[in-house]
Write a protein that holds these residues in place. Sequence first.
Motif, PDB file in Angstrom:
ATOM      1  N   LYS A   3       0.834  -1.207   0.000  1.00  0.00           N
ATOM      2  CA  LYS A   3       0.000   0.000   0.000  1.00  0.00           C
ATOM      3  C   LYS A   3       0.866   1.254   0.000  1.00  0.00           C
ATOM      4  O   LYS A   3       0.598   2.213  -0.748  1.00  0.00           O
ATOM      5  N   LEU A   4       1.881   1.272   0.844  1.00  0.00           N
ATOM      6  CA  LEU A   4       2.756   2.443   0.900  1.00  0.00           C
ATOM      7  C   LEU A   4       3.496   2.641  -0.420  1.00  0.00           C
ATOM      8  O   LEU A   4       3.629   3.774  -0.909  1.00  0.00           O
ATOM      9  N   LEU A   5       3.978   1.570  -1.004  1.00  0.00           N
ATOM     10  CA  LEU A   5       4.716   1.676  -2.258  1.00  0.00           C
ATOM     11  C   LEU A   5       3.811   2.112  -3.409  1.00  0.00           C
ATOM     12  O   LEU A   5       4.211   2.912  -4.260  1.00  0.00           O
ATOM     13  N   GLN A   6       2.594   1.604  -3.438  1.00  0.00           N
ATOM     14  CA  GLN A   6       1.688   1.972  -4.524  1.00  0.00           C
ATOM     15  C   GLN A   6       1.157   3.390  -4.371  1.00  0.00           C
ATOM     16  O   GLN A   6       0.843   4.054  -5.361  1.00  0.00           O
ATOM     17  N   ALA A   7       1.096   3.862  -3.120  1.00  0.00           N
ATOM     18  CA  ALA A   7       0.646   5.241  -2.900  1.00  0.00           C
ATOM     19  C   ALA A   7       1.699   6.251  -3.342  1.00  0.00           C
ATOM     20  O   ALA A   7       1.371   7.354  -3.787  1.00  0.00           O
ATOM     21  N   GLU A   8       2.981   5.888  -3.235  1.00  0.00           N
ATOM     22  CA  GLU A   8       4.073   6.788  -3.605  1.00  0.00           C
ATOM     23  C   GLU A   8       5.220   5.950  -4.165  1.00  0.00           C
ATOM     24  O   GLU A   8       6.150   5.590  -3.442  1.00  0.00           O
ATOM     25  N   PRO A   9       5.179   5.602  -5.445  1.00  0.00           N
ATOM     26  CA  PRO A   9       6.190   4.710  -6.011  1.00  0.00           C
ATOM     27  C   PRO A   9       7.614   5.247  -5.923  1.00  0.00           C
ATOM     28  O   PRO A   9       8.563   4.484  -5.831  1.00  0.00           O
ATOM     29  N   THR A  10       7.787   6.566  -5.995  1.00  0.00           N
ATOM     30  CA  THR A  10       9.126   7.151  -5.902  1.00  0.00           C
ATOM     31  C   THR A  10       9.311   7.706  -4.504  1.00  0.00           C
ATOM     32  O   THR A  10       8.595   8.609  -4.095  1.00  0.00           O
TER      33      THR A  10
ATOM     34  N   GLY B 109       2.422  -3.178  14.440  1.00  0.00           N
ATOM     35  CA  GLY B 109       1.305  -2.816  13.578  1.00  0.00           C
ATOM     36  C   GLY B 109       1.737  -2.774  12.130  1.00  0.00           C
ATOM     37  O   GLY B 109       2.915  -2.560  11.812  1.00  0.00           O
ATOM     38  N   GLY B 110       0.773  -2.988  11.247  1.00  0.00           N
ATOM     39  CA  GLY B 110       1.073  -3.094   9.826  1.00  0.00           C
ATOM     40  C   GLY B 110       1.778  -1.889   9.251  1.00  0.00           C
ATOM     41  O   GLY B 110       2.868  -2.009   8.678  1.00  0.00           O
ATOM     42  N   MET B 111       1.187  -0.721   9.389  1.00  0.00           N
ATOM     43  CA  MET B 111       1.750   0.470   8.762  1.00  0.00           C
ATOM     44  C   MET B 111       3.049   0.914   9.427  1.00  0.00           C
ATOM     45  O   MET B 111       3.983   1.355   8.760  1.00  0.00           O
ATOM     46  N   ALA B 112       3.120   0.786  10.759  1.00  0.00           N
ATOM     47  CA  ALA B 112       4.345   1.192  11.458  1.00  0.00           C
ATOM     48  C   ALA B 112       5.533   0.345  11.006  1.00  0.00           C
ATOM     49  O   ALA B 112       6.610   0.872  10.677  1.00  0.00           O
ATOM     50  N   THR B 113       5.348  -0.965  10.970  1.00  0.00           N
ATOM     51  CA  THR B 113       6.433  -1.846  10.554  1.00  0.00           C
ATOM     52  C   THR B 113       6.728  -1.679   9.068  1.00  0.00           C
ATOM     53  O   THR B 113       7.895  -1.669   8.640  1.00  0.00           O
ATOM     54  N   ALA B 114       5.677  -1.528   8.264  1.00  0.00           N
ATOM     55  CA  ALA B 114       5.868  -1.342   6.822  1.00  0.00           C
ATOM     56  C   ALA B 114       6.650  -0.074   6.524  1.00  0.00           C
ATOM     57  O   ALA B 114       7.438  -0.032   5.566  1.00  0.00           O
TER      58      ALA B 114
END
Length: 434
Positions: free
Chosen positions: A21-28, A301-306
């Motif tokens: 999710k994080l990568l797809q939200a901001e690929p660069t 947590g998912g987002m924190a670790t991601a």
Amino acid sequence: MTETLKIAIAGLGTVGASTIKLLQAEPTHGGSGRNIEVVAVSARDRTRERGVDLSGARWFDDPVEMAGCDADVFVELIGGAGGAALASVEAALTSGKAVVTANKALLAEHGMRLVGMAEGANVPLLYEAAVAGAIPAIRTVRDGLAGVPISSVLGIMNGTCNYILTRMEAEGIGFDECLADAQRLGYAEADPTFDVDGFDTAHKLAILASIAFTTEIDAGAMNIEGIRGIEPADIAAAAELGFRIKLLGIATMTEDGVDQRVHPTMVPRGSALAETSGVTNAVSIRGEAFTELVLSGPGAGGMATASAVVSDLTDLARGLAPRPLGRPASSLLPFRKPQAGGHRGAFYVRLPIADRAGAFAALAKNMAAEGISLEQIVQKTPHRPEHLPPLDQQTVVLVTYPTDESALNRALAAIEAEGIVVRKPHVIRIAQTL
């Protein structure tokens, strides 16, 4: 350097899905000028809905097979010290791929061998997400404090335990009830052993201690105690004494080696660690050039670790590849564990004893025999309704002045041998200052 950094992700649980999710939200990311693209994924269940678009990624049922695909980076988010996690990371390093992992158990058990493989293949092995979630503990110790002598690293490194202890204090409820709530809310696993018995904290501490003290990783050379024995009476006693109980991982450089410990500790109210509540983590670093540096934030947590996984990927996209342990593995010192005396400090002791003549005299005699001075000795008599018979036991709470842990253990063994102890004594270390 290619324009796109191609990554393969093994493990699509909460952290894996959040990373995508994080990568797809901001690929660069991070101004690197490179896209980070997920080109391959692997998980046990293809049909599960994960809330992310996987249409552009090649699916592998076997993560070991995926380790040989044309990705630049292999991201291991499977978990566990062995099995598919270990086999796939080994395969990725052997094939010359950079590896990013969030797996503290894998690193604590096999870290030295994996670091050697990474250095031998001249590829990065990054693991910021393995310790304290979103808190940049690894890069702070490895990079930010490189060359600065560190005397200790300690902290609250398990959100499950901190949540349970926070709830026990705030609501006066017992461990079992609070653990059940934590499981229902998703803060604790169905089998909570890894968290509440201190092993998760121990793995993280072993990794941090290796970097801080330039020694080999040795999670086995550690005294570990969890929080199952903590009762509401201990929480209340800590409050009366001006403390809060926290599960701490503590690594200290001594003249004889590195002292690594995980155990509940009474910490002074008002200190940074005492005020760290809920699922939040906090890491305290102390050194000769500074008094204390405290890092605090979401440790799970998912987002924190991601976010920590993506931070490592961003470093790779920028062309940054720090040594896994800050220096060549061959230059690390062999781990040495101090042998003599053990921990020295003040202790809280809860003793359920038989209510009979001479019990207090036996306590005092055996403590004095080991040279242990008592700051407080309090008899705790629980309230009993008048229609019930009196109890045939009492709880005695002792607070010692600083003493050697080995001396205290000998005194308690002698007290138990007297036959006056109804249940095993419960001991909690007291940190007079933090």
